[in-house]
Design an enzyme around this catalytic site. Structure first.
Site, PDB file in Angstrom:
ATOM      1  N   GLY A  14      31.895 -25.870  47.869  1.00 17.79           N
ATOM      2  CA  GLY A  14      31.999 -25.605  46.429  1.00 17.79           C
ATOM      3  C   GLY A  14      33.441 -25.329  46.020  1.00 17.79           C
ATOM      4  CB  VAL A  26      48.565 -23.819  53.089  1.00 14.29           C
ATOM      5  CG1 VAL A  26      48.568 -24.504  54.445  1.00 14.29           C
ATOM      6  CG2 VAL A  26      47.481 -22.741  53.033  1.00 14.29           C
ATOM      7  CB  THR A  27      52.013 -27.241  50.911  1.00 14.30           C
ATOM      8  OG1 THR A  27      50.675 -27.725  50.865  1.00 14.30           O
ATOM      9  CG2 THR A  27      52.975 -28.408  51.014  1.00 14.30           C
ATOM     10  NE  ARG A  75      28.161 -28.093  49.094  1.00 18.79           N
ATOM     11  CZ  ARG A  75      28.399 -27.562  47.886  1.00 18.79           C
ATOM     12  NH1 ARG A  75      28.272 -28.297  46.794  1.00 18.79           N
ATOM     13  NH2 ARG A  75      28.772 -26.307  47.767  1.00 18.79           N
ATOM     14  CG  ASP A 106      28.361 -18.873  55.148  1.00 18.57           C
ATOM     15  OD1 ASP A 106      28.790 -17.826  55.636  1.00 18.57           O
ATOM     16  OD2 ASP A 106      27.330 -19.454  55.529  1.00 18.57           O
ATOM     17  CB  THR A 129      33.232 -19.093  48.059  1.00 17.76           C
ATOM     18  OG1 THR A 129      32.014 -18.811  47.347  1.00 17.76           O
ATOM     19  CG2 THR A 129      33.505 -17.909  48.974  1.00 17.76           C
ATOM     20  CG  ASP A 131      28.972 -18.039  45.760  1.00 15.72           C
ATOM     21  OD1 ASP A 131      28.931 -18.147  44.528  1.00 15.72           O
ATOM     22  OD2 ASP A 131      28.625 -18.951  46.533  1.00 15.72           O
ATOM     23  CG  ASP A 133      29.005 -15.922  50.011  1.00 15.21           C
ATOM     24  OD1 ASP A 133      30.194 -16.293  50.067  1.00 15.21           O
ATOM     25  OD2 ASP A 133      28.060 -16.725  50.041  1.00 15.21           O
ATOM     26  NE  ARG A 175      26.200 -20.169  49.609  1.00 12.36           N
ATOM     27  CZ  ARG A 175      26.802 -21.004  50.418  1.00 12.36           C
ATOM     28  NH1 ARG A 175      26.487 -22.282  50.392  1.00 12.36           N
ATOM     29  NH2 ARG A 175      27.720 -20.610  51.228  1.00 12.36           N
ATOM     30  CB  ALA A 190      24.834  -6.072  31.409  1.00  9.81           C
ATOM     31  CG  ASN A 218      21.537  -2.996  17.897  1.00  2.94           C
ATOM     32  OD1 ASN A 218      22.126  -3.198  18.945  1.00  2.94           O
ATOM     33  ND2 ASN A 218      22.143  -2.775  16.752  1.00  2.94           N
ATOM     34  CD  GLU A 226      23.123 -20.014  41.599  1.00  2.63           C
ATOM     35  OE1 GLU A 226      22.647 -20.919  40.915  1.00  2.63           O
ATOM     36  OE2 GLU A 226      24.030 -20.183  42.415  1.00  2.63           O
ATOM     37  NE  ARG A 259      30.320 -24.428  41.744  1.00  2.00           N
ATOM     38  CZ  ARG A 259      30.383 -23.728  42.866  1.00  2.00           C
ATOM     39  NH1 ARG A 259      31.535 -23.234  43.278  1.00  2.00           N
ATOM     40  NH2 ARG A 259      29.306 -23.504  43.568  1.00  2.00           N
TER      41      ARG A 259
END
Ligand code: ADP
Length: 326
Positions: A14, A26-27, A75, A106, A129, A131, A133, A175, A190, A218, A226, A259
Site C-alpha cells: 500500500g 535513501v538515495t 502487489r 507488513d 504504511t 496503518d 501497525d 487494516r 468524536a 446535538n 475498517e 492515502r
C-alpha cells in the site's frame, strides 16, 4: 564493511505519504557515502520484470513534498513463490545490486525477510504504511499525514452533523489496527472509536448505546476502524438504526482520500531520518532489520520482531477518549 557498491530501492504494498521523502533520503544518503543507487519500479514486481533505472541526486529532486511514490508500487504474487524470488535474485545479480532498501508495510517486510534468508542477501526495511501497525517504531511513514487527513475530513462532517443533529459513523482505514480510528477520534473530539483491538473483549456498540450516546449533544460522531472484527461503519449503522429508528443515522467511508496528499512535516522528517539511517545500517553491516524510531532514537529492529509482534494500542488513549466524550 562488506562489499556493497550499489544499493537498490523499492516501494511495495500500500502506498503512503512520505514514501517519496524516504526514497529521496535513501538515495541522497547512499550517494553521499559513495554508493551507486538504482531505483526499482513497482515493488518486487520490478525485480521480476527488470524495471530498474540508475538514480542520481537529481532523480529525487523536488519530491519531498509529493504524496504517493515516484517508484510506483504494486502487489506481486510471483514474489511469494520460490520461482519468482529466483528470478528476482538473478535480476539483482545481473543489475549489480548488492543490497536492497525496501519501503512498505507488513507484507513487504515479510517478503524481504524470506528473500534475505533464502539468498543470504542484505536488506534494510523502512516502515511505510498509514496503518501504523508495525512493531518497533512509534509511528510509521504516512501515519501522521493520514491522521491529519482524517481530522480535516471529520471536522467538515461535524459541521453538517451538528446542523442536522445527526449521528455519523465514519469508517477509517487501518487494516487490523485501530490507531487511526482511536487517535482520529481524540483529535476530532468524536464521541467514540470502535477498534478491532478491543472488539473481541466487549461489544463496544452495546456499551455506547447503554451510555446513551446522544445525551444532551446535538450531534454524535463515531469513528470505526475498517476490519472484519468491527464489521465496518455500514454494519454498525444498520444495527443502531434498527434499534433506534428515532436517530438520524448517516455513514461516511473516507476511503482512499486517506492515502494521498502532501506529507506532513512529521512524516517528511521521519522518512528523512529513517532513509539516512537505512544507509548507516548497511555501513554498519546490519542486515534484515527494519529502521524504527522509538522515543526519538533510531533503532534497528530485526524483521522477525517487527512482523511477528503486535503493536499494542495504548490503553491510556482509550481512557482519555472515554473521559473526554461525556
Ligand atoms: P504491505 O507491504 O503494505 O503490507 P502487502 O501485504 O500487499 O502490502 O505486501 C506487499 C508485497 O510483499 C506482496 O505483493 C508480495 O509481493 C510481498 N509479500 C507479502 N507477503 C509475502 C510472503 N509471505 N512471501 C513473499 N513475499 C511476500
Amino acid at each position: 564493511m562488506s562489499q556493497i557498491k550499489c544499493i537498490g530501492i523499492l516501494t511495495s504494498g500500500g502506498d503512503a505519504p512520505g514514501m517519496n521523502a524516504a526514497i529521496r533520503a535513501v538515495t541522497r544518503a547512499a550517494i553521499y557515502n559513495g554508493f551507486e543507487v538504482k531505483g526499482i519500479y513497482r515493488g518486487y514486481k520490478g525485480l521480476i520484470t527488470d524495471e530498474i533505472a540508475p538514480f542520481k541526486t537529481q532523480n529525487v529532486s523536488n519530491i519531498i513534498q509529493q504524496g504517493g511514490t515516484i517508484l510506483k508500487t504494486a502487489r506481486c504474487q510471483e514474489f511469494k513463490t520460490p520461482e519468482g524470488r529466483k528470478i528476482a535474485y538473478d535480476t539483482l545479480v545481473k543489475e549489480g545490486i548488492d543490497a536492497l532498501v525496501v519501503i512498505g508495510g507488513d507484507g513487504t517486510l515479510t517478503g524481504a525477510r524470506i528473500f534475505a534468508t533464502e539468498y543470504n542477501y542484505p536488506i534494510v526495511g523502512l516502515p511505510g504504511t498509514i496503518d501504523n501497525d508495525l512493531f518497533g517504531t512509534d509511528t510509521t511513514i504516512g501515519y501522521d499525514t493520514a491522521l491529519n487527513t482524517i481530522m480535516e475530513a471529520v471536522d467538515k462532517i461535524r459541521d453538517t452533523a451538528t446542523s442536522h443533529e445527526r449521528l455519523f459513523f465514519i469508517e477509517v482505514m487501518g487494516r487490523d489496527a485501530g490507531f487511526l480510528a482511536l487517535n482520529g477520534a481524540i483529535a476530532t473530539g468524536a464521541e467514540a472509536a470502535i477498534i478491532p483491538e478491543i472488539s473481541t473483549e466487549v461489544d463496544q456498540l452495546e456499551e455506547l448505546i447503554k451510555n446513551g450516546f446522544r445525551k444532551s449533544k446535538n450531534s454524535s460522531i463515531v469513528l470505526v476502524a475498517e476490519s472484519p472484527i468491527t464489521g465496518g461503519a455500514m454494519h454498525l449503522a444498520e444495527r443502531v438504526q434498527k434499534e433506534y429508528p428515532q436517530y438520524d443515522v448517516r455513514v461516511t467511508i473516507l476511503g482512499h482520500i486517506q492515502r494521498g496528499g502532501s506529507p506532513t512535516a512529521h512524516d517528511r522528517i521521519l522518512a528523512s531520518r529513517m532513509g539516512a539511517a537505512a544507509i548507516d545500517a548497511l555501513l554498519e553491516d546490519q542486515r534484515n532489520v527494519m529502521i524504527g524510531i522509538r522515543n526519538n532514537e533510531i533503532e534497528y529492529i530485526p524483521f522477525n520482531k517487527a512482523i511477528k509482534n503486535d503493536k499494542p494500542i495504548d490503553r491510556e488513549l482509550l481512557n482519555t477518549l472515554r473521559k473526554l466524550s461525556i
